[in-house]
Design an enzyme around this catalytic site. Structure first.
Site, PDB file in Angstrom:
ATOM      1  N   GLU A 187     -10.454   2.757   6.527  1.00 47.95           N
ATOM      2  CA  GLU A 187     -10.970   1.407   6.720  1.00 47.95           C
ATOM      3  C   GLU A 187     -10.198   0.791   7.880  1.00 47.95           C
ATOM      4  O   GLU A 187      -8.968   0.768   7.857  1.00 47.95           O
ATOM      5  CB  GLU A 187     -10.755   0.577   5.446  1.00 47.95           C
ATOM      6  CG  GLU A 187     -11.385  -0.775   5.567  1.00 47.95           C
ATOM      7  CD  GLU A 187     -11.217  -1.657   4.321  1.00 47.95           C
ATOM      8  OE1 GLU A 187     -10.691  -1.172   3.298  1.00 47.95           O
ATOM      9  OE2 GLU A 187     -11.608  -2.830   4.403  1.00 47.95           O
ATOM     10  N   ARG A 225      -2.050  11.198  -3.715  1.00 52.31           N
ATOM     11  CA  ARG A 225      -1.675  10.582  -2.446  1.00 52.31           C
ATOM     12  C   ARG A 225      -0.197  10.820  -2.163  1.00 52.31           C
ATOM     13  O   ARG A 225       0.573  11.170  -3.046  1.00 52.31           O
ATOM     14  CB  ARG A 225      -1.999   9.095  -2.447  1.00 52.31           C
ATOM     15  CG  ARG A 225      -1.227   8.271  -3.458  1.00 52.31           C
ATOM     16  CD  ARG A 225      -1.408   6.770  -3.202  1.00 52.31           C
ATOM     17  NE  ARG A 225      -2.777   6.404  -2.926  1.00 52.31           N
ATOM     18  CZ  ARG A 225      -3.137   5.639  -1.878  1.00 52.31           C
ATOM     19  NH1 ARG A 225      -2.254   5.175  -1.040  1.00 52.31           N
ATOM     20  NH2 ARG A 225      -4.399   5.327  -1.692  1.00 52.31           N
ATOM     21  N   LYS A 253      -1.336  -0.757   3.707  1.00 55.05           N
ATOM     22  CA  LYS A 253      -1.589  -1.456   4.965  1.00 55.05           C
ATOM     23  C   LYS A 253      -1.379  -2.959   4.808  1.00 55.05           C
ATOM     24  O   LYS A 253      -0.940  -3.620   5.740  1.00 55.05           O
ATOM     25  CB  LYS A 253      -3.025  -1.175   5.424  1.00 55.05           C
ATOM     26  CG  LYS A 253      -3.161   0.201   6.053  1.00 55.05           C
ATOM     27  CD  LYS A 253      -4.575   0.446   6.549  1.00 55.05           C
ATOM     28  CE  LYS A 253      -5.467   0.892   5.429  1.00 55.05           C
ATOM     29  NZ  LYS A 253      -6.770   1.376   5.876  1.00 55.05           N
TER      30      LYS A 253
HETATM   31  P1  ATP Z   1      -3.869   1.522   2.020  1.00 54.87           P
HETATM   32  O1  ATP Z   1      -3.755   1.386   0.534  1.00 54.87           O
HETATM   33  O2  ATP Z   1      -2.623   1.869   2.709  1.00 54.87           O
HETATM   34  O3  ATP Z   1      -4.582   0.383   2.670  1.00 54.87           O
HETATM   35  P2  ATP Z   1      -6.227   2.984   1.857  1.00 54.87           P
HETATM   36  O4  ATP Z   1      -6.367   4.063   0.874  1.00 54.87           O
HETATM   37  O5  ATP Z   1      -6.903   1.715   1.553  1.00 54.87           O
HETATM   38  O6  ATP Z   1      -4.718   2.800   2.200  1.00 54.87           O
HETATM   39  P3  ATP Z   1      -8.041   3.928   3.788  1.00 54.87           P
HETATM   40  O7  ATP Z   1      -8.126   3.501   5.183  1.00 54.87           O
HETATM   41  O8  ATP Z   1      -9.110   3.552   2.857  1.00 54.87           O
HETATM   42  O9  ATP Z   1      -6.646   3.426   3.290  1.00 54.87           O
HETATM   43  O10 ATP Z   1      -7.752   5.482   3.694  1.00 54.87           O
HETATM   44  C1  ATP Z   1      -8.433   6.455   4.443  1.00 54.87           C
HETATM   45  C2  ATP Z   1      -8.241   7.787   3.800  1.00 54.87           C
HETATM   46  O11 ATP Z   1      -6.854   8.107   3.752  1.00 54.87           O
HETATM   47  C3  ATP Z   1      -8.747   7.788   2.382  1.00 54.87           C
HETATM   48  O12 ATP Z   1      -9.501   8.968   2.187  1.00 54.87           O
HETATM   49  C4  ATP Z   1      -7.509   7.773   1.542  1.00 54.87           C
HETATM   50  O13 ATP Z   1      -7.719   8.463   0.353  1.00 54.87           O
HETATM   51  C5  ATP Z   1      -6.487   8.461   2.447  1.00 54.87           C
HETATM   52  N1  ATP Z   1      -5.151   7.947   2.148  1.00 54.87           N
HETATM   53  C6  ATP Z   1      -4.730   6.675   2.192  1.00 54.87           C
HETATM   54  N2  ATP Z   1      -3.444   6.573   1.814  1.00 54.87           N
HETATM   55  C7  ATP Z   1      -3.034   7.832   1.526  1.00 54.87           C
HETATM   56  C8  ATP Z   1      -1.807   8.395   1.066  1.00 54.87           C
HETATM   57  N3  ATP Z   1      -0.744   7.639   0.818  1.00 54.87           N
HETATM   58  N4  ATP Z   1      -1.765   9.732   0.879  1.00 54.87           N
HETATM   59  C9  ATP Z   1      -2.825  10.493   1.128  1.00 54.87           C
HETATM   60  N5  ATP Z   1      -4.002  10.039   1.553  1.00 54.87           N
HETATM   61  C10 ATP Z   1      -4.123   8.716   1.754  1.00 54.87           C
HETATM   62 MG    MG Z   2      -9.057   1.972   1.073  1.00 55.58          MG
END
Ligand code: ATP
Ligand code: MG
Length: 585
Positions: A35, A292, A302
């Site tokens: 995102e 994760r 983020k």
């Molecule tokens: P955040 O919680 O940091 O905002 P998010 O999961 O909302 O992270 P996205 O931009 O939606 O962030 O994530 C993009 C991809 O990266 C998704 O497929 C998510 O599963 C993966 N991802 C995000 N954080 C991690 C992590 N800590 N370890 C592994 N994969 C991750």
């Molecule tokens: Mg997300």
């Protein structure tokens, strides 16, 4: 250990391998769907390495897709940074697997009338173009929503967001759940037309209000949001929810294996329900979940990283102390090191916390192989070799990289005036201090054994200069060099040295779990950045980029703020306790 040397195995790769072997998905297609509401962090690098790694190993592609269904929080700056970070992380490794939208490809162009299905324009891996955007599919996703209503599988609800939440918690159906299909179709059309204010209506899937899985209790598929979108501008005032947009984007792009983190396991029945309810003609994607990445001594969400940026706790998203990909890159970490780290951590189904030492180990291992050695002094103390004349100047021979013979040697200037590290001299030495002390001897690396004869202080009592004599028979590599002293220290020749600002970093947080105590900002490390004015050996004059090991000090890289008249370096990472090793030589 290096990603080139061996192919990882894990439960997801086993599934992909079986699907390739059985012919179910001869060419697997994955995606990485961030995102664009912040910069990518090291957690994302795990997901990038997994998705691109699978594409690479099985001859498939991995689409980069902006999961941009929430107009409020998203920004073009984030989109640009994500593209740059992904390209950097896969560079020299899986560039050819990057699924980008080919120029001119119009999603939905090949619509087949009468079928609730759309085909994307052709996608050429590696071709110039732009990443996919979930928002590119708003037209198709909306058409699927209409189709669900027609099939009696979705309805327009007039409950407020708060009421919807409460009813779902209570397992209570909305009074609008059974409104006639024609009425829902009409209302949905009018929602899209902008007739209703934010929050007054939603489109909800009609699944099961008594399901133990909350995600199946008639989840919201569309909400009204009168807001500009970074990609679609003012075209839409209703936006699909993540779950609805995500699965359909996967389907539209022909994704075979949709890999996400464990918290989405409970969403999987909804993912499958949407696909099944639409009775789609093409092969369906399937969702798989893995644990994760969590690292100690850092925060990774983020939202929290954004707070650090907005509140000026760091200099920006790419501050070298940030766990962002751009921060790590700026600090001097290579993509190979991050990929090796992802490989070492592995893919499992169990959540855990990875010790940041595992990351640091991967960075050191990588830089140890690739970084040439140089001499630099971070906190200079002047040394004068009194038994050398002022004009004395000789070129010593120094090994560039003991880990890599092909790196060769270089000339190192030596003369009467030098700098050594302030820490390497102690007027009142503690026990077992093998470096320089009054009347004591130490070896200058690649050079001579010197003896401290006199300590010069300024009016305030601070030591400003050491006057030493060199044993001119003791030259390293020379015929009489076998005399041993207990300590060896690094140094820099004053006359040919280069000034540099060097930024030394420590962990950003003092607590292993910064979030444990509520306010993560309360345990920011006040000493996470120290800036020193260093002296570097002359061979580094004029460098614009690069990474080196400064002997005994760690690995350093040129910062992006460096300029020809003002060299700025970051310490990527310190060495392990090399002093102990050096002292034994
Ligand atoms: P955040 O919680 O940091 O905002 P998010 O999961 O909302 O992270 P996205 O931009 O939606 O962030 O994530 C993009 C991809 O990266 C998704 O497929 C998510 O599963 C993966 N991802 C995000 N954080 C991690 C992590 N800590 N370890 C592994 N994969 C991750
Ligand atoms: Mg997300």
């Amino acid at each position: 250990m290096s990603d080139a040397a061996s192919t990882p195995t894990d439960f997801i790769r086993d599934i992909v391998a079986a699907d390739v072997a059985s012919g179910k998905h001869p060419v697997p297609k994955t995606r990485f769907p961030p995102e664009p509401n912040g910069y990518l962090h090291i957690g994302h690098s795990k997901s990038i390495c997994l998705n691109f790694g699978i594409a690479k190993e099985f001859g498939g592609t991995c689409n980069l897709r902006m999961d941009d269904t929430n107009p409020a929080k998203e920004d073009v700056e984030y989109v640009e940074s994500i593209i740059a970070d992904v390209k950097w992380l896969i560079s020299g490794w899986a560039d050819h697997c990057l699924g980008f939208k080919a120029p001119g490809a119009t999603p939905g162009a090949q619509r087949v009338e009468g079928k609730p299905d759309f085909f994307l324009g052709s996608v050429a891996p590696g071709e110039e173009g732009r990443p996919f955007h979930a928002s590119d599919y708003f037209v198709q996703i909306y058409a699927y929503a209409v189709e669900l209503v027609r099939r009696g599988k979705a309805y327009v609800d007039d409950l407020t967001p708060e009421e919807t939440d409460r009813y779902r918690q209570e397992g209570r159906p909305s009074p609008y759940r059974d409104r006639p299909i024609a009425e829902s179709l009409d209302l949905l059309e009018r929602m899209r037309g902008g007739e209703f204010p934010d929050g007054t209506r939603t489109l909800r899937a009609k699944i099961d209000m008594t399901s133990p899985n909350m995600w199946l209790r008639d989840p919201v598929l569309y909400r009204i949001r009168h807001a500009e979108h970074h990609n679609t501008g003012g075209q839409w005032c209703i936006y699909p929810m993540y779950d609805f947009a995500h699965v359909l984007s996967d389907y539209l792009e022909g994704i075979t294996h949709s890999i996400c983190t464990l918290e989405f396991e409970v969403h999987r029945p909804l993912y499958d329900w949407i696909l099944e309810s639409l009775d789609l003609p093409r092969a369906l994607p399937h969702q798989y979940e893995f644990a994760r990445l969590n690292l100690n001594y850092t925060v990774m969400s983020k939202r929290k990283l954004l707070q650090l940026v907005n509140e000026g706790k760091v200099s920006g998203w790419d501050d070298p102390r940030m766990p962002t990909i751009s921060g790590l890159r700026r600090r001097g970490v290579t993509p190979e090191a991050l990929r090796a780290f992802a490989y070492n951590v592995g893919i499992t189904k169990y959540d855990g916390v990875t010790d940041v030492a595992v990351l640091e180990h991967a960075i050191r291992t990588d830089l140890n192989k690739r970084a040439e050695r140089r001499l630099a002094v971070l906190r200079p103390l002047k040394v004068v070799i009194t038994n050398l004349p002022a004009e004395h100047r000789e070129d010593l021979e120094a090994v560039n990289n003991p880990e890599d013979e092909t790196a060769g040697t270089r000339k190192l200037a030596f003369g009467r005036e030098l700098f050594i590290e302030r820490d390497d001299f102690a007027e009142v030495p503690p026990p077992k201090f093998f470096r320089l002390k009054p009347g004591g001897e130490v070896r200058l690396k690649y050079a001579y054994i010197v003896k401290c004869e006199e300590v010069i202080k300024d009016a305030s009592g601070q030591v400003v200069e050491l006057r030493c004599t060199a044993d001119l028979e003791s030259k390293t590599g020379g015929a009489n060099s076998n005399r041993k002293v207990k300590g060896t220290i690094h140094w820099v020749h004053a006359g040919s040295s280069v000034d540099a600002e060097v930024r030394l970093y420590d962990r950003l947080f003092t607590e292993e779990d910064p979030e444990a105590k509520g306010d993560f900002k309360a345990c920011l490390n006040p000493h996470s950045l120290e800036t020193v004015q260093a002296k570097l050996e002359g061979s580094l004059a004029g460098v614009k980029e690069g990474r080196w090991q400064f002997e005994r000090l760690g690995y350093f890289a040129v910062d992006r703020e460096s300029a020809p008249d003002r060299l700025v370096l970051n310490r990527t990472i310190s060495l392990k306790d090399t002093w102990a090793k050096e002292a034994k030589k």
